[in-house]
Design a protein around this motif. Structure first.
Motif, PDB file in Angstrom:
ATOM      1  N   LEU A   1     -11.248 -18.927  -9.488  1.00 16.50           N
ATOM      2  CA  LEU A   1     -10.516 -20.010  -8.840  1.00 16.50           C
ATOM      3  C   LEU A   1      -9.022 -19.911  -9.128  1.00 16.50           C
ATOM      4  CD1 LEU A   1     -10.634 -22.588  -7.146  1.00 16.50           C
ATOM      5  CD2 LEU A   1     -11.057 -23.863  -9.249  1.00 16.50           C
ATOM      6  N   ALA A   2      -8.664 -19.494 -10.326  1.00 15.42           N
ATOM      7  CA  ALA A   2      -7.248 -19.361 -10.683  1.00 15.42           C
ATOM      8  C   ALA A   2      -6.551 -18.354  -9.774  1.00 15.42           C
ATOM      9  CB  ALA A   2      -7.114 -18.939 -12.141  1.00 15.42           C
ATOM     10  N   ILE A   3      -7.213 -17.273  -9.455  1.00 13.28           N
ATOM     11  CA  ILE A   3      -6.626 -16.263  -8.570  1.00 13.28           C
ATOM     12  C   ILE A   3      -6.465 -16.820  -7.163  1.00 13.28           C
ATOM     13  CG2 ILE A   3      -7.079 -14.033  -7.473  1.00 13.28           C
ATOM     14  CD1 ILE A   3      -8.160 -13.094 -10.181  1.00 13.28           C
ATOM     15  N   ILE A   4      -7.458 -17.577  -6.704  1.00 12.24           N
ATOM     16  CA  ILE A   4      -7.386 -18.187  -5.375  1.00 12.24           C
ATOM     17  C   ILE A   4      -6.183 -19.118  -5.282  1.00 12.24           C
ATOM     18  CG2 ILE A   4      -8.547 -19.816  -3.821  1.00 12.24           C
ATOM     19  CD1 ILE A   4     -11.217 -18.592  -4.760  1.00 12.24           C
ATOM     20  N   VAL A   5      -6.034 -20.002  -6.261  1.00  7.65           N
ATOM     21  CA  VAL A   5      -4.929 -20.967  -6.238  1.00  7.65           C
ATOM     22  C   VAL A   5      -3.580 -20.249  -6.350  1.00  7.65           C
ATOM     23  CG1 VAL A   5      -3.864 -22.909  -7.460  1.00  7.65           C
ATOM     24  CG2 VAL A   5      -6.335 -22.867  -7.106  1.00  7.65           C
ATOM     25  N   GLU A   6      -3.482 -19.258  -7.218  1.00  9.21           N
ATOM     26  CA  GLU A   6      -2.220 -18.532  -7.378  1.00  9.21           C
ATOM     27  C   GLU A   6      -1.829 -17.795  -6.100  1.00  9.21           C
ATOM     28  OE1 GLU A   6      -2.475 -16.022 -10.823  1.00  9.21           O
ATOM     29  OE2 GLU A   6      -2.744 -17.729 -12.152  1.00  9.21           O
ATOM     30  N   GLU A   7      -2.784 -17.159  -5.455  1.00 14.01           N
ATOM     31  CA  GLU A   7      -2.476 -16.431  -4.226  1.00 14.01           C
ATOM     32  C   GLU A   7      -2.068 -17.381  -3.101  1.00 14.01           C
ATOM     33  OE1 GLU A   7      -5.236 -13.431  -3.000  1.00 14.01           O
ATOM     34  OE2 GLU A   7      -5.280 -12.539  -5.006  1.00 14.01           O
ATOM     35  N   LEU A   8      -2.750 -18.519  -2.988  1.00 14.02           N
ATOM     36  CA  LEU A   8      -2.378 -19.491  -1.963  1.00 14.02           C
ATOM     37  C   LEU A   8      -0.995 -20.064  -2.242  1.00 14.02           C
ATOM     38  CD1 LEU A   8      -5.764 -21.355  -1.390  1.00 14.02           C
ATOM     39  CD2 LEU A   8      -4.631 -19.768   0.163  1.00 14.02           C
ATOM     40  N   TYR A   9      -0.707 -20.340  -3.512  1.00 14.14           N
ATOM     41  CA  TYR A   9       0.617 -20.854  -3.883  1.00 14.14           C
ATOM     42  C   TYR A   9       1.703 -19.824  -3.560  1.00 14.14           C
ATOM     43  CZ  TYR A   9       4.634 -21.762  -6.839  1.00 14.14           C
ATOM     44  OH  TYR A   9       5.903 -21.932  -7.297  1.00 14.14           O
ATOM     45  N   ASN A  10       1.450 -18.571  -3.895  1.00 18.97           N
ATOM     46  CA  ASN A  10       2.438 -17.523  -3.628  1.00 18.97           C
ATOM     47  C   ASN A  10       2.679 -17.338  -2.132  1.00 18.97           C
ATOM     48  OD1 ASN A  10       2.914 -16.959  -6.325  1.00 18.97           O
ATOM     49  ND2 ASN A  10       1.301 -15.435  -6.425  1.00 18.97           N
ATOM     50  N   LYS A  11       1.658 -17.507  -1.334  1.00 25.57           N
ATOM     51  CA  LYS A  11       1.793 -17.318   0.113  1.00 25.57           C
ATOM     52  C   LYS A  11       2.431 -18.527   0.794  1.00 25.57           C
ATOM     53  CE  LYS A  11      -0.608 -15.864   4.236  1.00 25.57           C
ATOM     54  NZ  LYS A  11       0.253 -14.758   4.592  1.00 25.57           N
ATOM     55  N   TYR A  12       2.002 -19.738   0.424  1.00 23.77           N
ATOM     56  CA  TYR A  12       2.431 -20.942   1.142  1.00 23.77           C
ATOM     57  C   TYR A  12       3.407 -21.836   0.379  1.00 23.77           C
ATOM     58  CZ  TYR A  12      -1.535 -19.755   4.119  1.00 23.77           C
ATOM     59  OH  TYR A  12      -2.411 -19.098   4.948  1.00 23.77           O
ATOM     60  N   GLY A  13       3.342 -21.868  -0.933  1.00 21.65           N
ATOM     61  CA  GLY A  13       4.137 -22.817  -1.710  1.00 21.65           C
ATOM     62  C   GLY A  13       3.416 -24.153  -1.768  1.00 21.65           C
ATOM     63  N   TRP A  14       3.836 -25.020  -2.680  1.00 19.42           N
ATOM     64  CA  TRP A  14       3.136 -26.296  -2.873  1.00 19.42           C
ATOM     65  C   TRP A  14       3.230 -27.202  -1.656  1.00 19.42           C
ATOM     66  CZ3 TRP A  14      -0.265 -25.667  -6.221  1.00 19.42           C
ATOM     67  CH2 TRP A  14      -0.037 -25.099  -7.479  1.00 19.42           C
ATOM     68  N   GLN A  15       4.394 -27.295  -1.058  1.00 21.64           N
ATOM     69  CA  GLN A  15       4.571 -28.230   0.053  1.00 21.64           C
ATOM     70  C   GLN A  15       3.661 -27.879   1.232  1.00 21.64           C
ATOM     71  OE1 GLN A  15       8.596 -28.808   1.308  1.00 21.64           O
ATOM     72  NE2 GLN A  15       8.044 -30.265   2.892  1.00 21.64           N
ATOM     73  N   GLU A  16       3.701 -26.645   1.659  1.00 21.26           N
ATOM     74  CA  GLU A  16       2.867 -26.243   2.798  1.00 21.26           C
ATOM     75  C   GLU A  16       1.384 -26.288   2.442  1.00 21.26           C
ATOM     76  OE1 GLU A  16       2.516 -22.680   6.104  1.00 21.26           O
ATOM     77  OE2 GLU A  16       4.081 -22.577   4.584  1.00 21.26           O
ATOM     78  N   LEU A  17       1.057 -25.928   1.212  1.00 21.29           N
ATOM     79  CA  LEU A  17      -0.335 -25.981   0.764  1.00 21.29           C
ATOM     80  C   LEU A  17      -0.844 -27.421   0.784  1.00 21.29           C
ATOM     81  CD1 LEU A  17      -2.528 -24.076  -0.220  1.00 21.29           C
ATOM     82  CD2 LEU A  17      -1.655 -24.350  -2.539  1.00 21.29           C
ATOM     83  N   GLY A  18      -0.011 -28.360   0.347  1.00 20.03           N
ATOM     84  CA  GLY A  18      -0.369 -29.771   0.381  1.00 20.03           C
ATOM     85  C   GLY A  18      -0.566 -30.294   1.790  1.00 20.03           C
TER      86      GLY A  18
ATOM     87  N   LEU B   1     -10.401 -18.057   2.359  1.00 18.83           N
ATOM     88  CA  LEU B   1     -11.131 -17.125   3.196  1.00 18.83           C
ATOM     89  C   LEU B   1     -10.436 -16.940   4.542  1.00 18.83           C
ATOM     90  CD1 LEU B   1     -14.818 -18.118   2.449  1.00 18.83           C
ATOM     91  CD2 LEU B   1     -13.626 -16.046   1.723  1.00 18.83           C
ATOM     92  N   LYS B   2      -9.935 -18.037   5.094  1.00 21.28           N
ATOM     93  CA  LYS B   2      -9.217 -17.991   6.356  1.00 21.28           C
ATOM     94  C   LYS B   2      -7.927 -17.190   6.216  1.00 21.28           C
ATOM     95  CE  LYS B   2      -7.237 -21.340   9.570  1.00 21.28           C
ATOM     96  NZ  LYS B   2      -7.041 -22.764   9.805  1.00 21.28           N
ATOM     97  N   THR B   3      -7.269 -17.329   5.083  1.00 19.09           N
ATOM     98  CA  THR B   3      -6.010 -16.643   4.826  1.00 19.09           C
ATOM     99  C   THR B   3      -6.213 -15.141   4.651  1.00 19.09           C
ATOM    100  OG1 THR B   3      -5.075 -18.598   3.764  1.00 19.09           O
ATOM    101  CG2 THR B   3      -4.024 -16.504   3.261  1.00 19.09           C
ATOM    102  N   ILE B   4      -7.231 -14.748   3.902  1.00 23.18           N
ATOM    103  CA  ILE B   4      -7.426 -13.312   3.677  1.00 23.18           C
ATOM    104  C   ILE B   4      -8.019 -12.625   4.908  1.00 23.18           C
ATOM    105  CG2 ILE B   4      -7.608 -13.503   1.177  1.00 23.18           C
ATOM    106  CD1 ILE B   4     -10.647 -13.105   1.491  1.00 23.18           C
ATOM    107  N   ALA B   5      -8.591 -13.393   5.816  1.00 20.86           N
ATOM    108  CA  ALA B   5      -9.161 -12.813   7.037  1.00 20.86           C
ATOM    109  C   ALA B   5      -8.061 -12.388   8.004  1.00 20.86           C
ATOM    110  CB  ALA B   5     -10.089 -13.811   7.702  1.00 20.86           C
ATOM    111  N   LYS B   6      -6.857 -12.950   7.862  1.00 21.45           N
ATOM    112  CA  LYS B   6      -5.759 -12.631   8.772  1.00 21.45           C
ATOM    113  C   LYS B   6      -5.248 -11.232   8.570  1.00 21.45           C
ATOM    114  CE  LYS B   6      -4.127 -17.302   9.368  1.00 21.45           C
ATOM    115  NZ  LYS B   6      -3.055 -18.231   9.204  1.00 21.45           N
TER     116      LYS B   6
END
Length: 73
Positions: free
Chosen positions: A15-32, A68-73
């Motif tokens: 889960l830590a890797i998932i959250v870190e990768e999403l944060y690195n790609k989108y940032g907190w604001q867009e992720l929220g 999953l949606k993000t890595i599928a792109k």
């Protein structure tokens, strides 16, 4: 004995890797905005987000689906 999970694309991904990768790609604001969770909107950190997601299965499911949606792109 190890159990294989051929139909689980998240098998072996922490889960830590998932959250870190999403944060690195989108940032907190867009992720929220994408997931609409307070752990990403109000004073977010990786540590606090992981703590919330580990205790809240429905929120974790939302984050995993986005990953999953993000890595599928």
């Amino acid at each position: 004995m190890s159990l294989e999970q051929p139909n689980n694309p998240l098998h072996g991904i922490k889960l830590a890797i998932i959250v870190e990768e999403l944060y690195n790609k989108y940032g907190w604001q867009e992720l929220g905005e994408m997931v609409n969770l307070n752990c990403f909107r109000n004073n977010p950190t990786i540590k606090s987000s992981l703590k919330f997601l580990r205790r809240t299965p429905w929120a974790r499911e939302k984050v995993e689906k986005l990953y999953l949606k993000t890595i599928a792109k």
